[in-house]
Design a protein around this motif. Structure first.
Motif, PDB file in Angstrom:
ATOM      1  N   VAL A 148       0.816  -1.217   0.000  1.00 26.78           N
ATOM      2  CA  VAL A 148       0.000   0.000   0.000  1.00 26.78           C
ATOM      3  C   VAL A 148       0.853   1.271   0.000  1.00 26.78           C
ATOM      4  N   TRP A 149       1.708   1.433   0.986  1.00 28.20           N
ATOM      5  CA  TRP A 149       2.488   2.675   1.086  1.00 28.20           C
ATOM      6  C   TRP A 149       3.482   2.835  -0.063  1.00 28.20           C
ATOM      7  N   SER A 150       3.858   1.774  -0.712  1.00 29.06           N
ATOM      8  CA  SER A 150       4.848   1.850  -1.793  1.00 29.06           C
ATOM      9  C   SER A 150       4.227   2.001  -3.182  1.00 29.06           C
ATOM     10  N   ARG A 151       2.917   2.016  -3.258  1.00 27.43           N
ATOM     11  CA  ARG A 151       2.259   2.145  -4.562  1.00 27.43           C
ATOM     12  C   ARG A 151       2.527   3.522  -5.169  1.00 27.43           C
ATOM     13  N   PRO A 152       2.608   3.587  -6.491  1.00 28.24           N
ATOM     14  CA  PRO A 152       2.715   4.889  -7.152  1.00 28.24           C
ATOM     15  C   PRO A 152       1.333   5.548  -7.172  1.00 28.24           C
ATOM     16  N   GLY A 153       1.299   6.793  -7.451  1.00 26.00           N
ATOM     17  CA  GLY A 153       0.017   7.472  -7.598  1.00 26.00           C
ATOM     18  C   GLY A 153      -0.256   8.470  -6.491  1.00 26.00           C
ATOM     19  N   TRP A 154       0.021   8.112  -5.273  1.00 30.88           N
ATOM     20  CA  TRP A 154      -0.109   9.047  -4.159  1.00 30.88           C
ATOM     21  C   TRP A 154       1.265   9.282  -3.559  1.00 30.88           C
ATOM     22  N   THR A 155       1.486  10.489  -3.085  1.00 29.43           N
ATOM     23  CA  THR A 155       2.732  10.811  -2.392  1.00 29.43           C
ATOM     24  C   THR A 155       2.662  10.289  -0.956  1.00 29.43           C
ATOM     25  N   LYS A 156       3.795  10.252  -0.313  1.00 28.89           N
ATOM     26  CA  LYS A 156       3.813   9.877   1.102  1.00 28.89           C
ATOM     27  C   LYS A 156       2.998  10.877   1.919  1.00 28.89           C
ATOM     28  N   ARG A 157       3.013  12.146   1.517  1.00 31.14           N
ATOM     29  CA  ARG A 157       2.210  13.165   2.195  1.00 31.14           C
ATOM     30  C   ARG A 157       0.729  12.810   2.121  1.00 31.14           C
ATOM     31  N   GLU A 158       0.266  12.466   0.944  1.00 27.43           N
ATOM     32  CA  GLU A 158      -1.143  12.117   0.770  1.00 27.43           C
ATOM     33  C   GLU A 158      -1.512  10.871   1.564  1.00 27.43           C
ATOM     34  N   ARG A 159      -0.663   9.872   1.527  1.00 26.82           N
ATOM     35  CA  ARG A 159      -0.931   8.651   2.289  1.00 26.82           C
ATOM     36  C   ARG A 159      -0.932   8.939   3.785  1.00 26.82           C
ATOM     37  N   SER A 160      -0.057   9.819   4.213  1.00 31.24           N
ATOM     38  CA  SER A 160       0.018  10.198   5.613  1.00 31.24           C
ATOM     39  C   SER A 160      -1.287  10.849   6.074  1.00 31.24           C
ATOM     40  N   ILE A 161      -1.807  11.759   5.264  1.00 33.12           N
ATOM     41  CA  ILE A 161      -3.045  12.456   5.598  1.00 33.12           C
ATOM     42  C   ILE A 161      -4.208  11.466   5.709  1.00 33.12           C
ATOM     43  N   VAL A 162      -4.336  10.598   4.728  1.00 32.21           N
ATOM     44  CA  VAL A 162      -5.420   9.613   4.733  1.00 32.21           C
ATOM     45  C   VAL A 162      -5.276   8.664   5.919  1.00 32.21           C
ATOM     46  N   THR A 163      -4.070   8.240   6.193  1.00 32.96           N
ATOM     47  CA  THR A 163      -3.835   7.310   7.299  1.00 32.96           C
ATOM     48  C   THR A 163      -4.213   7.947   8.627  1.00 32.96           C
ATOM     49  N   ILE A 164      -3.816   9.188   8.842  1.00 37.19           N
ATOM     50  CA  ILE A 164      -4.164   9.877  10.087  1.00 37.19           C
ATOM     51  C   ILE A 164      -5.680  10.000  10.215  1.00 37.19           C
ATOM     52  N   ALA A 165      -6.368  10.332   9.129  1.00 36.13           N
ATOM     53  CA  ALA A 165      -7.827  10.436   9.172  1.00 36.13           C
ATOM     54  C   ALA A 165      -8.464   9.109   9.567  1.00 36.13           C
ATOM     55  N   LEU A 166      -8.024   8.033   8.930  1.00 38.46           N
ATOM     56  CA  LEU A 166      -8.604   6.721   9.231  1.00 38.46           C
ATOM     57  C   LEU A 166      -8.329   6.299  10.673  1.00 38.46           C
ATOM     58  N   LEU A 167      -7.101   6.496  11.120  1.00 39.49           N
ATOM     59  CA  LEU A 167      -6.748   6.102  12.481  1.00 39.49           C
ATOM     60  C   LEU A 167      -7.504   6.929  13.510  1.00 39.49           C
ATOM     61  N   ALA A 168      -7.672   8.219  13.244  1.00 42.52           N
ATOM     62  CA  ALA A 168      -8.438   9.083  14.147  1.00 42.52           C
ATOM     63  C   ALA A 168      -9.894   8.627  14.193  1.00 42.52           C
ATOM     64  N   ALA A 169     -10.461   8.321  13.028  1.00 43.85           N
ATOM     65  CA  ALA A 169     -11.857   7.880  12.964  1.00 43.85           C
ATOM     66  C   ALA A 169     -12.063   6.571  13.719  1.00 43.85           C
ATOM     67  N   LEU A 170     -11.042   5.721  13.703  1.00 42.80           N
ATOM     68  CA  LEU A 170     -11.133   4.424  14.372  1.00 42.80           C
ATOM     69  C   LEU A 170     -10.734   4.484  15.851  1.00 42.80           C
ATOM     70  N   GLU A 202      -2.531   5.352  19.727  1.00 41.69           N
ATOM     71  CA  GLU A 202      -1.079   5.180  19.588  1.00 41.69           C
ATOM     72  C   GLU A 202      -0.652   5.285  18.135  1.00 41.69           C
ATOM     73  N   GLU A 203      -1.466   4.738  17.242  1.00 42.65           N
ATOM     74  CA  GLU A 203      -1.149   4.806  15.815  1.00 42.65           C
ATOM     75  C   GLU A 203      -1.279   6.235  15.291  1.00 42.65           C
ATOM     76  N   VAL A 204      -2.271   6.985  15.787  1.00 39.85           N
ATOM     77  CA  VAL A 204      -2.387   8.400  15.406  1.00 39.85           C
ATOM     78  C   VAL A 204      -1.099   9.114  15.793  1.00 39.85           C
ATOM     79  N   ALA A 205      -0.673   8.941  17.021  1.00 39.82           N
ATOM     80  CA  ALA A 205       0.543   9.606  17.501  1.00 39.82           C
ATOM     81  C   ALA A 205       1.753   9.214  16.649  1.00 39.82           C
TER      82      ALA A 205
END
Length: 135
Positions: A53-75, A79-82
């Motif tokens: 997932v994190w190594s796929r082309p198409g999204w930057t690490k910045r974009e993946r970071s933003i989405v990941t933080i949103a999902l972890l916060a929603a869930l 510790e994962e958010v931090a």
């Protein structure tokens, strides 16, 4: 590391991406403290989450970071958010990005989830600021 994953190209890509995002110290600590019990899990997340997932082309690490933080916060994964907020030092996601992310969390996942995540993020930002100031 299990031999099955240690030699796969996907695993090698995953460990490189994991190190780039979370930092050498975090990954080394995870590897040093893994046991026979959790090593298969560490291998799995390295290959699947970081290698696929994190190594796929198409999204930057910045974009993946933003989405990941949103999902972890929603869930409510505190510790994962931090951990992923700390990783923004490596991904390029800004504090403004995280603020906007948590506004989306408030609307789409609920105000309590966003409010709790904001508390965690503020604490992590404080720790990051203190660490930077002490250098």
């Amino acid at each position: 590391m299990s031999d099955a994953f240690a030699h796969s190209a996907r695993y090698r890509q995953g460990i490189a991406t994991r190190r780039a995002v979370l930092g050498e110290d975090h990954v080394e600590r995870a590897q040093q403290t893994s046991t026979d019990f959790d090593r298969p899990f560490q291998d799995l997340i390295t290959e699947a989450a970081w290698g696929h997932v994190w190594s796929r082309p198409g999204w930057t690490k910045r974009e993946r970071s933003i989405v990941t933080i949103a999902l972890l916060a929603a869930l409510g994964q505190d510790e994962e958010v931090a951990m992923h907020v700390r990783a923004t030092a490596n991904t390029g996601a800004t504090r403004e990005d995280i603020c906007e992310t948590l506004l989306h969390v408030a609307i789409y996942a609920g105000v309590p989830a966003a409010n709790h995540a904001i508390k965690i993020v503020k604490q992590v930002f404080g720790e990051m600021d203190a660490s930077t100031a002490s250098r």
